[in-house]
Design an enzyme around this catalytic site. Sequence first.
Site, short mmCIF file in Angstrom:
data_model
loop_
_atom_site.label_atom_id
_atom_site.label_comp_id
_atom_site.label_asym_id
_atom_site.label_seq_id
_atom_site.Cartn_x
_atom_site.Cartn_y
_atom_site.Cartn_z
N GLY A 38 3.96 -9.78 9.61
CA GLY A 38 5.34 -9.63 10.10
C GLY A 38 5.60 -10.55 11.28
N TYR A 139 -3.44 -5.51 -6.08
CA TYR A 139 -2.25 -5.14 -5.31
C TYR A 139 -1.53 -3.96 -5.97
CZ TYR A 139 2.63 -5.26 -3.89
OH TYR A 139 3.88 -4.89 -3.48
#
Length: 324
Positions: A38, A139
């Site tokens: 982020g 994932y």
Amino acid sequence: MSAKYLVTGGAGYVGSVVAQHLVEAGHEVTVLDNLTTGFREGVPAGATFIEGDIRDSAKWLDSSYAAVLHFAAFSQVGESVVKPEKYWDNNVGGTMALLAAMRDAGVRTLVFSSTAATYGEPVSTPVKETDPTAPTSPYGATKLAVDHMISGEAKAHGLGAVSLRYFNVAGAYRTPTGALYGERHDPESHLIPLVLQVAQGRREAISVFGDDYDTPDGTCVRDYIHVADLADAHLRALDAATEGDHLVCNLGNGNGFSVRQVIETAREVTGHPIPEVVAARRGGDPAVLVASAATARERLGWQPARADLADIVTDAWAFARREE
Ligand SMILES: O=c1ccn([C@@H]2O[C@H](COP(=O)(O)OP(=O)(O)O[C@H]3O[C@H](CO)[C@H](O)[C@H](O)[C@H]3O)[C@@H](O)[C@H]2O)c(=O)[nH]1
């Protein structure tokens, strides 16, 4: 009514847009993000920021929080194939710690960022929540494992949870004060930002990963959903979460666009020729992934407002050019 929310991963693409929507709706927002993927500037003005890891959630969670919105995760399909342990550790291990902290603090509402990757190769189109889940990447497997963990937590301990299974999130969100939140990965890996980098002259051509799929033009078909429509669904999910229940909703527009259609749309939006080259198929890519969002419509009263692909690409283009 104003409430207090913890947004994990609120410095990332989707998390920051949702956090911004919560702030705009008058809520008190705390963003927890370790800034591994982020960006600090993604945290909305007006939110409290904690730079920290979800494994340490217990340090910060207390009963003043009405709910947690959980975005913090690694999310690159390709990387997960070569480093599965990284994904199991963070996505599953981290969420286990978060759920324990929520239990201890008495925070009993959760909205979770799940994915179409939980389904793997779809058995039919559009994909429904009742379809089989057989992820083709670590994932997807980690996100599915978390969905199972959440179901158990709901049954055993009364958690009220909604998992939102995103299809292909795209576009950017402009706040009422003109700030822009968009998609940014380092290195960039997603189709629309990459295509727009070609339009900006930052890359020579876009590689089309396979043109021999069983689709109308041979390229993969995906369901692109505007990030602001996605954010709206999260606010609705907070209201829909019911104690002891785990609701799973797909989020997409129900319209499929091929890789070539995306590139063509970007040519129209940007006025740039955007050269393309055909490359090998990318491992783990299903030919067609299109959502049935009937559950989101029925249970959340959700309806996309920006389903037009040209609008989505136009907003992504504004974000790509933000510093020009
Ligand atoms: O340079 C590129 C990049 C992508 N593609 C193609 O464009 C389509 C979209 O690819 P993205 O990487 O933009 O998105 P994905 O469909 O791979 O990924 C999305 O869906 C996944 C589930 O399948 C995960 O949820 C993931 O986090 C989410 O971004 C795919 O067919 C891909 O092969 C190209 O042809 N060239």
